[in-house]
Write a protein that holds these residues in place. Structure first.
Motif, PDB file in Angstrom:
ATOM      1  N   TYR A 170       0.844  -1.183   0.000  1.00  0.00           N
ATOM      2  CA  TYR A 170       0.000   0.000   0.000  1.00  0.00           C
ATOM      3  C   TYR A 170       0.879   1.232   0.000  1.00  0.00           C
ATOM      4  CZ  TYR A 170       0.689   0.588   5.081  1.00  0.00           C
ATOM      5  OH  TYR A 170       1.217   0.776   6.325  1.00  0.00           O
ATOM      6  N   SER A 171       0.307   2.321  -0.497  1.00  0.00           N
ATOM      7  CA  SER A 171       1.043   3.577  -0.585  1.00  0.00           C
ATOM      8  C   SER A 171       0.100   4.734  -0.285  1.00  0.00           C
ATOM      9  CB  SER A 171       1.632   3.748  -1.987  1.00  0.00           C
ATOM     10  OG  SER A 171       2.174   5.041  -2.149  1.00  0.00           O
ATOM     11  N   ILE A 172       0.537   5.639   0.574  1.00  0.00           N
ATOM     12  CA  ILE A 172      -0.302   6.791   0.895  1.00  0.00           C
ATOM     13  C   ILE A 172       0.212   8.067   0.252  1.00  0.00           C
ATOM     14  CG2 ILE A 172      -1.116   5.772   3.053  1.00  0.00           C
ATOM     15  CD1 ILE A 172       0.835   7.585   4.546  1.00  0.00           C
ATOM     16  N   THR A 173       1.417   8.021  -0.334  1.00  0.00           N
ATOM     17  CA  THR A 173       1.946   9.206  -0.987  1.00  0.00           C
ATOM     18  C   THR A 173       3.019   8.822  -2.000  1.00  0.00           C
ATOM     19  OG1 THR A 173       2.794  11.439  -0.575  1.00  0.00           O
ATOM     20  CG2 THR A 173       3.787   9.638   0.680  1.00  0.00           C
ATOM     21  N   VAL A 174       3.333   9.739  -2.874  1.00  0.00           N
ATOM     22  CA  VAL A 174       4.361   9.508  -3.898  1.00  0.00           C
ATOM     23  C   VAL A 174       5.681   9.121  -3.248  1.00  0.00           C
ATOM     24  CG1 VAL A 174       5.718  10.576  -5.743  1.00  0.00           C
ATOM     25  CG2 VAL A 174       3.296  11.101  -5.516  1.00  0.00           C
TER      26      VAL A 174
ATOM     27  N   SER B 232      -7.946   4.687   9.681  1.00  0.00           N
ATOM     28  CA  SER B 232      -8.151   4.899   8.252  1.00  0.00           C
ATOM     29  C   SER B 232      -7.207   4.069   7.398  1.00  0.00           C
ATOM     30  CB  SER B 232      -7.970   6.372   7.908  1.00  0.00           C
ATOM     31  OG  SER B 232      -6.632   6.767   8.198  1.00  0.00           O
ATOM     32  N   PHE B 233      -6.146   3.551   7.948  1.00  0.00           N
ATOM     33  CA  PHE B 233      -5.234   2.737   7.162  1.00  0.00           C
ATOM     34  C   PHE B 233      -5.268   1.282   7.587  1.00  0.00           C
ATOM     35  CE2 PHE B 233      -4.047   6.408   5.137  1.00  0.00           C
ATOM     36  CZ  PHE B 233      -3.592   7.380   6.016  1.00  0.00           C
ATOM     37  N   SER B 234      -6.364   0.891   8.228  1.00  0.00           N
ATOM     38  CA  SER B 234      -6.496  -0.506   8.610  1.00  0.00           C
ATOM     39  C   SER B 234      -6.572  -1.389   7.386  1.00  0.00           C
ATOM     40  CB  SER B 234      -7.761  -0.706   9.442  1.00  0.00           C
ATOM     41  OG  SER B 234      -7.680  -0.014  10.648  1.00  0.00           O
ATOM     42  N   LYS B 235      -5.921  -2.503   7.456  1.00  0.00           N
ATOM     43  CA  LYS B 235      -5.942  -3.433   6.342  1.00  0.00           C
ATOM     44  C   LYS B 235      -7.227  -4.230   6.385  1.00  0.00           C
ATOM     45  CE  LYS B 235      -3.688  -7.296   6.367  1.00  0.00           C
ATOM     46  NZ  LYS B 235      -2.685  -8.355   6.334  1.00  0.00           N
ATOM     47  N   LEU B 236      -7.981  -4.179   5.304  1.00  0.00           N
ATOM     48  CA  LEU B 236      -9.163  -5.017   5.211  1.00  0.00           C
ATOM     49  C   LEU B 236      -8.739  -6.474   5.124  1.00  0.00           C
ATOM     50  CD1 LEU B 236     -11.727  -3.388   2.746  1.00  0.00           C
ATOM     51  CD2 LEU B 236     -12.018  -3.802   5.177  1.00  0.00           C
ATOM     52  N   VAL B 237      -9.364  -7.330   5.907  1.00  0.00           N
ATOM     53  CA  VAL B 237      -9.105  -8.761   5.857  1.00  0.00           C
ATOM     54  C   VAL B 237     -10.275  -9.415   5.140  1.00  0.00           C
ATOM     55  CG1 VAL B 237      -8.681 -10.844   7.185  1.00  0.00           C
ATOM     56  CG2 VAL B 237      -7.824  -8.644   8.012  1.00  0.00           C
ATOM     57  N   PHE B 238      -9.977 -10.140   4.098  1.00  0.00           N
ATOM     58  CA  PHE B 238     -11.013 -10.770   3.290  1.00  0.00           C
ATOM     59  C   PHE B 238     -11.179 -12.238   3.652  1.00  0.00           C
ATOM     60  CE2 PHE B 238     -12.200  -7.694   0.025  1.00  0.00           C
ATOM     61  CZ  PHE B 238     -11.203  -6.749   0.150  1.00  0.00           C
ATOM     62  N   GLY B 239     -12.423 -12.703   3.563  1.00  0.00           N
ATOM     63  CA  GLY B 239     -12.682 -14.127   3.689  1.00  0.00           C
ATOM     64  C   GLY B 239     -12.345 -14.846   2.402  1.00  0.00           C
ATOM     65  N   GLN B 240     -12.564 -16.141   2.393  1.00  0.00           N
ATOM     66  CA  GLN B 240     -12.219 -16.971   1.241  1.00  0.00           C
ATOM     67  C   GLN B 240     -13.230 -16.874   0.109  1.00  0.00           C
ATOM     68  OE1 GLN B 240      -8.884 -17.499   2.189  1.00  0.00           O
ATOM     69  NE2 GLN B 240      -9.233 -19.326   0.980  1.00  0.00           N
ATOM     70  N   GLY B 241     -14.368 -16.288   0.387  1.00  0.00           N
ATOM     71  CA  GLY B 241     -15.374 -16.110  -0.653  1.00  0.00           C
ATOM     72  C   GLY B 241     -16.388 -17.244  -0.702  1.00  0.00           C
ATOM     73  N   THR B 242     -17.589 -16.895  -1.164  1.00  0.00           N
ATOM     74  CA  THR B 242     -18.638 -17.875  -1.443  1.00  0.00           C
ATOM     75  C   THR B 242     -19.035 -17.722  -2.897  1.00  0.00           C
ATOM     76  OG1 THR B 242     -19.542 -17.958   0.803  1.00  0.00           O
ATOM     77  CG2 THR B 242     -21.033 -18.544  -0.997  1.00  0.00           C
ATOM     78  N   SER B 243     -18.955 -18.809  -3.638  1.00  0.00           N
ATOM     79  CA  SER B 243     -19.351 -18.795  -5.040  1.00  0.00           C
ATOM     80  C   SER B 243     -20.835 -19.114  -5.141  1.00  0.00           C
ATOM     81  CB  SER B 243     -18.530 -19.813  -5.830  1.00  0.00           C
ATOM     82  OG  SER B 243     -18.954 -19.854  -7.171  1.00  0.00           O
ATOM     83  N   LEU B 244     -21.607 -18.158  -5.624  1.00  0.00           N
ATOM     84  CA  LEU B 244     -23.052 -18.315  -5.715  1.00  0.00           C
ATOM     85  C   LEU B 244     -23.468 -18.568  -7.164  1.00  0.00           C
ATOM     86  CD1 LEU B 244     -25.947 -18.094  -4.526  1.00  0.00           C
ATOM     87  CD2 LEU B 244     -25.835 -15.644  -5.030  1.00  0.00           C
ATOM     88  N   SER B 245     -24.264 -19.592  -7.353  1.00  0.00           N
ATOM     89  CA  SER B 245     -24.862 -19.869  -8.663  1.00  0.00           C
ATOM     90  C   SER B 245     -26.368 -19.814  -8.521  1.00  0.00           C
ATOM     91  CB  SER B 245     -24.443 -21.247  -9.186  1.00  0.00           C
ATOM     92  OG  SER B 245     -23.066 -21.297  -9.449  1.00  0.00           O
ATOM     93  N   VAL B 246     -27.015 -19.023  -9.356  1.00  0.00           N
ATOM     94  CA  VAL B 246     -28.469 -18.930  -9.356  1.00  0.00           C
ATOM     95  C   VAL B 246     -28.966 -19.579 -10.636  1.00  0.00           C
ATOM     96  CG1 VAL B 246     -30.473 -17.416  -9.238  1.00  0.00           C
ATOM     97  CG2 VAL B 246     -28.345 -16.794  -8.042  1.00  0.00           C
TER      98      VAL B 246
END
Lengths: 114, 113
Positions: A49-53, B97-111
């Motif tokens: 990630y980068s917040i500035t140049v 404001s600079f917290s790293k979003l942590v993602f789950g493994q995902g759910t594949s949905l088929s309709v």
């Protein structure tokens, strides 16, 4: 409106060859920028990630490097590709508002290392 | 350490049914939970999000239910459409404001029509 453009759309490269992927953000001044990697069918792993140049922080070590030469540009590169580098690379910018940071992703670059 | 877990890994529903996608997390400092929708070959796009001060967030056919005590949330997609077929990622973020979003493994949905 903000737009994010990634290039190239796809790459097929040999093990040991160099790589450079790019990302440009338009319509947003001084954005926070991110590189994510996604294995086929996998989750999203933040790489940099980068917040500035000129300032880039590494989140995971994958023998990759990133640079931000301009306010609106983010580059991902390596001098020697590994098979494990194959996957989907996503550039993103974020917006902070309402007590939360929202990520906006580009359309990605599909990398195949043979 | 996997901090955000999603279930099921894949889900198939008939058109018109309600799809329920589940998510749980471990870190009690997480206070922001976005769901992203990803179609094959595209980048993920924000679908709907909720903060920890709410227990429900609705946007059209998409509703998030949040249980802070149990650290669980779910995404309900009512009147599912074939165009909803995609992978859905639950994510969790912290208070800065600079917290790293942590993602789950995902759910594949088929309709299925």
């Amino acid at each position: 409106a903000q737009t994010i453009h990634q290039w190239p759309v796809a790459e097929i490269k040999a093990v040991g060859s160099p790589l450079s992927l790019g990302c440009t953000i338009k319509g947003k001044s001084s954005p926070n920028l991110y590189w994510y990697w996604q294995a086929t069918g996998g989750t999203l792993q933040q790489l940099f990630y980068s917040i500035t140049v000129g300032q880039v922080e590494s989140v995971v070590q994958l023998n990759l490097s990133a640079s931000r030469p301009k306010d609106d540009q983010f580059i991902l590169s390596t001098e020697k590709l590994l098979l494990s580098h194959s996957g989907f690379y996503l550039c993103a910018w974020s917006f902070w508002g309402g007590g939360a940071e929202t990520l906006y992703f580009g359309s990605g670059t599909r990398l195949t290392v043979l | 350490q996997q901090q955000v877990r999603q279930s099921p890994q894949s889900l198939t529903v008939w058109e018109g049914e309600t799809a329920i996608l589940n998510c749980s997390y471990e870190d009690s400092t997480f206070n922001y939970f976005p769901w992203y929708q990803q179609f094959p070959g595209e980048g993920p796009a924000l679908l709907i999000s909720i903060s920890s001060v709410s227990d429900k967030k609705e946007d059209g056919r998409f509703t998030i239910f949040f249980n802070k005590r149990e650290k669980k949330l779910s995404l309900h997609i009512t009147d599912s459409q074939p165009g909803d077929s995609a992978t859905y990622f639950c994510a969790a973020g912290g208070p800065s404001s600079f917290s790293k979003l942590v993602f789950g493994q995902g759910t594949s949905l088929s309709v299925v029509p």
